[in-house]
Design an enzyme around this catalytic site. Sequence first.
Site, PDB file in Angstrom:
ATOM      1  CG  HIS A 168      -2.136  -0.699   1.221  1.00 27.60           C
ATOM      2  ND1 HIS A 168      -2.635  -1.351   2.328  1.00 27.60           N
ATOM      3  CD2 HIS A 168      -3.027  -0.906   0.222  1.00 27.60           C
ATOM      4  CE1 HIS A 168      -3.790  -1.937   2.006  1.00 27.60           C
ATOM      5  NE2 HIS A 168      -4.048  -1.681   0.726  1.00 27.60           N
ATOM      6  CB  CYS A 264      -2.808   0.741   8.447  1.00 30.61           C
ATOM      7  SG  CYS A 264      -1.384   0.559   7.406  1.00 30.61           S
TER       8      CYS A 264
HETATM    9  N1  ARG Z   1      -4.024  -6.931   6.557  1.00 30.84           N
HETATM   10  C1  ARG Z   1      -4.382  -5.732   5.910  1.00 30.84           C
HETATM   11  C2  ARG Z   1      -4.306  -5.909   4.410  1.00 30.84           C
HETATM   12  O1  ARG Z   1      -3.429  -6.556   3.949  1.00 30.84           O
HETATM   13  C3  ARG Z   1      -3.497  -4.596   6.340  1.00 30.84           C
HETATM   14  C4  ARG Z   1      -3.921  -3.290   5.761  1.00 30.84           C
HETATM   15  C5  ARG Z   1      -3.024  -2.182   6.122  1.00 30.84           C
HETATM   16  N2  ARG Z   1      -3.571  -0.955   5.726  1.00 30.84           N
HETATM   17  C6  ARG Z   1      -2.925   0.017   5.115  1.00 30.84           C
HETATM   18  N3  ARG Z   1      -3.524   1.127   4.885  1.00 30.84           N
HETATM   19  N4  ARG Z   1      -1.688  -0.139   4.663  1.00 30.84           N
HETATM   20  O2  ARG Z   1      -5.149  -5.422   3.722  1.00 30.84           O
END
Ligand code: ARG
Length: 703
Positions: A168, A264
């Site tokens: 991300h 996050c």
């Molecule tokens: N386990 C989640 C996923 O893989 C973590 C999300 C983390 N969020 C972020 N905005 N980076 O989607």
Amino acid sequence: MVSQIRFLMCAPDHYDVDYVINPWMEGNIHKSSRDRAVEQWNKLYNVIKNHAIVDLVAPEKGWPDMVFSANAGLVLGENVVLSRFLHKERQGEEPYFQQWFEQNGYNVYTLPKDLPFEGAGDALLDREGRWLWAGYGFRSELDSHPYLAKWLDIEVISLRLMDERFYHLDTCFCPLANGYLLYYPGAFDSYSNRVIEMRVAPEKRIAIAEADAVNFACNAVNVESIVIMNKASDNLKSRLAEVGFQVIETPLTEFLKAGGAAKCLTLRVTEPVREELHANVSVESRVIRMEGHLLDAGLINRALDLIVEMGGSFQVLKFNLGEQRQSTSAAEVRVSAPSHEVMEEIISQLIDLGAVDLPQDERDSKLEPVVQAGVAPDDFYVSTIYPTEIRVNGEWLKVQNQRMDGAIAISQTANGIVAKCKLLRDLEIGDRVVVDVLGIRTIRKAESREQRNSQEFSFMSSGVSSERRVELVVEQVAWELRKIKDSNGKVVVTAGPVVIHTGGGEHLSRLIREGYVQGLLGGNAIAVHDMEQNLLGTSLGVDMKRGVAVRGGHRHHLKIINTIRRFGSIAKAVEAGVVKSGVMYECVKNNIPFSLAGSIRDDGPLPDTQMNLILAQQEYSQIIQGADMILMLSSMLHSIGVGNMTPAGVKMVCVDINPAVVTKLSDRGSIESVGVVTDVGLFLSLLTQQLDKLTSPYVAKVG
Ligand code: ARG
């Protein structure tokens, strides 16, 4: 002081690592402690509450990642673009987040189905509100970016993520107040790094090292001068302090196990709109069509891989699979790229694979005049080895003199408009040159599976064979030589001096004498050592019969050069009866044209060696004109030179003991080239033996 900034969070009541959708989750299923997670989350909640307002969305059972509210959507002013999760494991969160946004008075936009976009996890506003940084590559599609621009009316800058640990954008990129940027450059491709550097001045860029990046230092919440994160090195803390930021560390290790941290776990829901700024996306898209044995020949995989590798993305709009073995398939693919520049790079490669525009999208080529002789307009289309056509005044025109690394120039002649591949140095004022990638197509023969397999050269299927028996290759090359000879075709040989040093000279001489070779290309050395061997019995001073160095032998080749110089040319020395055998002798005797291209290391040179390299290139290209096959024997320099001038469709066999040379030369992506890693003397000896077999009388085996 509590500022008016609001964040949305979601308590970790149902948080756990239940599945693996990013590398951090691997090996961590059910390994996080609920108690510790709750404790860490509460700490973060309290820290943020000291500096801003926190809203809460109710956690839902069965959606363990809902704590990561950054992925709810992307907010700007009153508007929200709701996330469309890539993985089904998180798609169930969407209605809950949608509900919260609607209940809180936001305007909710939803993206088309199958167009993933993961909200503020992948889209971060510049803290001055000047533009939106949007990530793609893992979770969000590039094609979602134009929607963001349209709905939120803001400029979108697309950044491509390359390292799956930073899947991300918010895991490796954090815009801070006053135009600062905290980021990990290693997570992005080089094009995106350039884009970042163009937008953010060097003194505003805080690039972090991998050690901080893997602690999720970029996954930070910034409220004015406060930066809240899981952990930062002392070095990073002091760098941030120097520019006026105070780091607050709050451990979030339980959430790291799911691939998330401070940022996050929050979503900023008050993002002020700057009224004077408006939408602008540089994302471009274009629909291309491909036809042929897309699956059998691996064309579609290559096309799609190439789009992604070069930083674009695609959507297959149509795919009509040919059902019979011999029927072709057709595909329509929408290609998107973050900028026109990247689009041009992608399209020019797709053109080589035979991609064309839809009939209704066909345009004329873009032409620009040459204003300085020998210099093409910027952005000129670089020609390839494939037969090419360009569209001028609505008509497709075949390009002449097809070769790679030229420009395509159009000129008006008595017989109408002519398009030609020209070397840069040959461009003249008044030529018009094809620029950009419009109105260009290459003609790929769509042979059927059967045809392809029956082709003599398919055995080699453009591979480098060292493992495969050299004899097998030799058999095929001999067969091909014989066929070309019988049909009055043309074979050109490029040869390096190694041919002579390895004892191949007599075999090559024979091939010439017996009419298998119609042109010879090389440098000063092959001719010198060939004549040295035939006059003095040594090659670079080594006795060819005994294989030992001869006393004073290192001067032999100079003596030869001197002798030929006395006669004025190789042909005259042959005429005078001084040169009585060998490769050069056979060329002269059999009227086989040869060209010797000079280089800086040449001794002498021989009177025949062309030291003007522009003229040498011209001689070479004349000799290879109309060739059916080129045998490249142990000369990297001359073979690469020849490869550059040769259009697709000419069979090329490259023999060298060095696999690197062979790979480089046979890597033209056309099926007609093959490499053989072996000793060239041995290869030639086997080749003449095999030709003997093919020409010996047929003896029926009896009994
Ligand atoms: N386990 C989640 C996923 O893989 C973590 C999300 C983390 N969020 C972020 N905005 N980076 O989607």
